[in-house]
Design an enzyme around this catalytic site. Structure first.
Site, mmCIF file in Angstrom:
data_model
loop_
_atom_site.group_PDB
_atom_site.id
_atom_site.type_symbol
_atom_site.label_atom_id
_atom_site.label_comp_id
_atom_site.label_asym_id
_atom_site.label_seq_id
_atom_site.Cartn_x
_atom_site.Cartn_y
_atom_site.Cartn_z
ATOM 1 N N GLU A 1 40.064 40.991 35.934
ATOM 2 C CA GLU A 1 40.812 40.436 36.859
ATOM 3 C C GLU A 1 39.918 39.217 37.501
ATOM 4 O O GLU A 1 38.492 39.429 37.742
ATOM 5 C CB GLU A 1 41.345 41.205 38.088
ATOM 6 C CG GLU A 1 42.176 42.060 37.975
ATOM 7 C CD GLU A 1 42.695 42.925 38.839
ATOM 8 O OE1 GLU A 1 42.531 42.507 40.045
ATOM 9 O OE2 GLU A 1 43.169 43.978 38.819
ATOM 10 N N GLU B 1 39.558 49.920 40.320
ATOM 11 C CA GLU B 1 38.827 49.559 41.511
ATOM 12 C C GLU B 1 38.801 50.817 42.487
ATOM 13 O O GLU B 1 39.607 51.041 43.499
ATOM 14 C CB GLU B 1 39.728 48.465 42.366
ATOM 15 C CG GLU B 1 39.532 47.036 41.618
ATOM 16 C CD GLU B 1 39.909 46.031 42.647
ATOM 17 O OE1 GLU B 1 40.281 46.179 43.638
ATOM 18 O OE2 GLU B 1 39.520 45.067 42.160
HETATM 19 C C1 NOJ Z 1 42.259 43.569 42.765
HETATM 20 C C2 NOJ Z 1 43.580 44.479 42.307
HETATM 21 O O1 NOJ Z 1 43.412 45.313 41.324
HETATM 22 C C3 NOJ Z 1 44.780 43.935 42.330
HETATM 23 O O2 NOJ Z 1 45.707 44.740 42.698
HETATM 24 C C4 NOJ Z 1 44.952 42.856 43.603
HETATM 25 O O3 NOJ Z 1 46.262 42.256 43.634
HETATM 26 C C5 NOJ Z 1 43.928 41.751 43.385
HETATM 27 N N1 NOJ Z 1 42.605 42.439 43.476
HETATM 28 C C6 NOJ Z 1 44.076 40.582 44.263
HETATM 29 O O4 NOJ Z 1 43.738 41.107 45.569
#
Ligand code: NOJ
Length: 456
Positions: A362, A166
């Site tokens: 994710e 990200e």
């Molecule tokens: C994306 C992130 O990569 C992760 O670290 C985070 O906990 C989640 N989103 C939820 O916000």
């Protein structure tokens, strides 16, 4: 009707080092920018820090058992740069590497394939002090050297690598958001151009990182980028709204300046036009470095935006979410399951990469979990959310898009950055005072889905 996935579909779950490991001073680890940031008053909710987190560093054996109980075959975790190179570059800390060595061996012993993210936001504080982290091009070079060290050490057993997680979050939210409290580490810079320069440097790190991984790996491996590009969803799936969603895809969020250059080798022209003199400086050769052949793209998806065709100069409008739109336990967590499907489809169509395998690196949600008197967590809201997103994944697969897997975020509750431990994304409840792991209802639901290879 059953919703089965192809036998090759990869079911997984994901975590990240700073969010679960704790043990911030163990075995020669030096501070990361998140250690520094979270200990400053007013930065993280309730003053939480990652100092202990889920104490995974000491309890990793229990957590591998948890993965085995889940019946998962794929696990995504990240390596903490400041454990490996405490000063960011130079001397390698073999005790730090030893932890990941044991973790990888433990996973493999249970038949679980490790998928390793090299950078999930916890960059060494030493590099912040030396040259301002992502404000400097140096960071890209140092990242590649760090990647080389990790891949040389683990590459005999790890064959799935992800470079950066990200880019938008650790650059634009750290350097560009002038809010109190701040959202993430990073010195707020004075112009939009300087913000874009930080993400440009991160893209360079991705490119040099890909080259470093392939050069250092002793065997054939897969390399991917993990991005949370913003999916635009046609409010009604008619040709004109689909076209509007495709046009909007270029300029919403940071798509045009992150996923576009990474996959196509060009910043989106529409974004560059919008940015004008605020576009980053791009040195000759940068775009070639950034656009590396990738084996897959990791897509982190939680939400998206609805678009419709309109008689505006741009030909579309982004629709605001109405009050009362379904949302889980984060301000931005609108329930938009179609974003998973449309994100995958945009990679194929709008980015013109029909052969690029995509995996959901994710997907998950924070919910207001509570323990019942029987010590259960009945997170029906999370199951409801996940099931809808899996249906969107199923649709993508059935329509022939190359979606190859799904990593649920997260295996367990953890340090949710600026929200600390207040927001729980896990399918396993962590009782922080005792560090007890309590699988939630969603854990048992997901376990059954994995076993049946279908949505249940
Ligand atoms: C994306 C992130 O990569 C992760 O670290 C985070 O906990 C989640 N989103 C939820 O916000």
């Amino acid at each position: 009707m059953t919703y089965s996935f192809p036998p090759t579909f990869q079911w997984g779950t994901a975590t990240a080092a700073y969010q679960i490991e704790g043990a911030i001073q163990a075995d020669g680890r030096a501070p990361s920018v998140w250690d520094t940031f979270s200990t400053q008053a007013g930065t993280v909710l309730n003053g939480d820090t990652g100092a202990i987190a889920c104490d995974h560093y000491h309890r990793y054996r229990d957590d591998i058992q948890l993965l085995a109980d889940l019946g998962i075959q794929h696990y995504r975790f990240s390596v903490a740069w400041p454990r490996i190179l405490p000063q960011g570059s130079g001397a390698v800390n073999s005790a730090g590497l030893a932890f990941y060595d044991k973790l990888v061996d433990g996973l493999l012993a249970q038949g679980i394939t490790p998928h390793v993210t090299l950078f999930h936001w916890d960059s060494p504080q030493a590099l912040e002090d030396r040259y301002g982290s992502w404000r400097s091009r140096e960071m890209a070079k140092d990242f590649a050297d760090y990647a080389t060290v990790v891949v040389k050490a683990l590459g005999d057993r790890v064959t799935h690598w992800m470079t950066l997680n990200e880019i938008f979050c650790f650059t634009h939210l750290g350097y560009g958001v002038n809010q109190i409290p701040p959202h993430a580490p990073g010195t707020v810079v004075s112009s939009l151009k300087d913000v874009w320069q930080t993400s440009h440097h991160a893209l360079l790190a991705h490119g040099l990182g890909c080259q470093a991984i392939r050069a250092a790996s002793p065997q054939t491996c897969t390399v991917s980028l993990v991005d949370n590009f913003l999916a635009t969803i046609p409010t009604v799936e008619t040709p004109e709204n689909i076209a509007a969603a495709q046009t909007a895809f270029h300029t919403v969020g940071t798509n045009g300046g992150i996923i576009f250059p990474a996959l196509t080798g060009e910043y989106s022209p529409a974004l560059l036009e919008q940015l004008g003199d605020q576009a980053p400086d791009i040195a000759p050769g940068d775009l070639d470095t950034i656009r590396q052949p990738l084996d897959a793209l990791g897509f982190n998806v939680y939400s998206g935006v609805y678009v419709r065709a309109a008689e505006t100069p741009l030909g579309y409008e982004i629709l605001p979410f109405p009050k009362g739109y379904p949302r889980l336990h984060m301000p931005w967590l609108h329930v938009v399951p179609e974003s998973l499907y449309w994100g995958v489809r945009h990679v194929s169509t709008t980015l013109n990469q029909p052969q690029m395998p995509v995996f959901i690196s994710e997907n998950g949600c924070a919910a207001q979990d509570e323990l019942t008197q029987q010590s259960e967590v009945l997170d029906l809201d999370r199951i409801h959310y996940l099931r809808q997103y899996l249906h969107a994944a199923h649709r993508a697969v059935v329509e022939g898009y190359p979606l190859q897997g799904y990593f649920l975020w997260s295996l367990m509750d953890n340090f949710e950055w600026a929200y600390g431990y207040d927001r729980r994304f896990g399918i396993t409840y962590i009782d922080y005072p005792t560090q007890q792991r309590i699988p939630k209802a969603s854990f048992y639901w997901y376990k059954q889905c994995i076993a049946a290879n279908q949505i249940l």
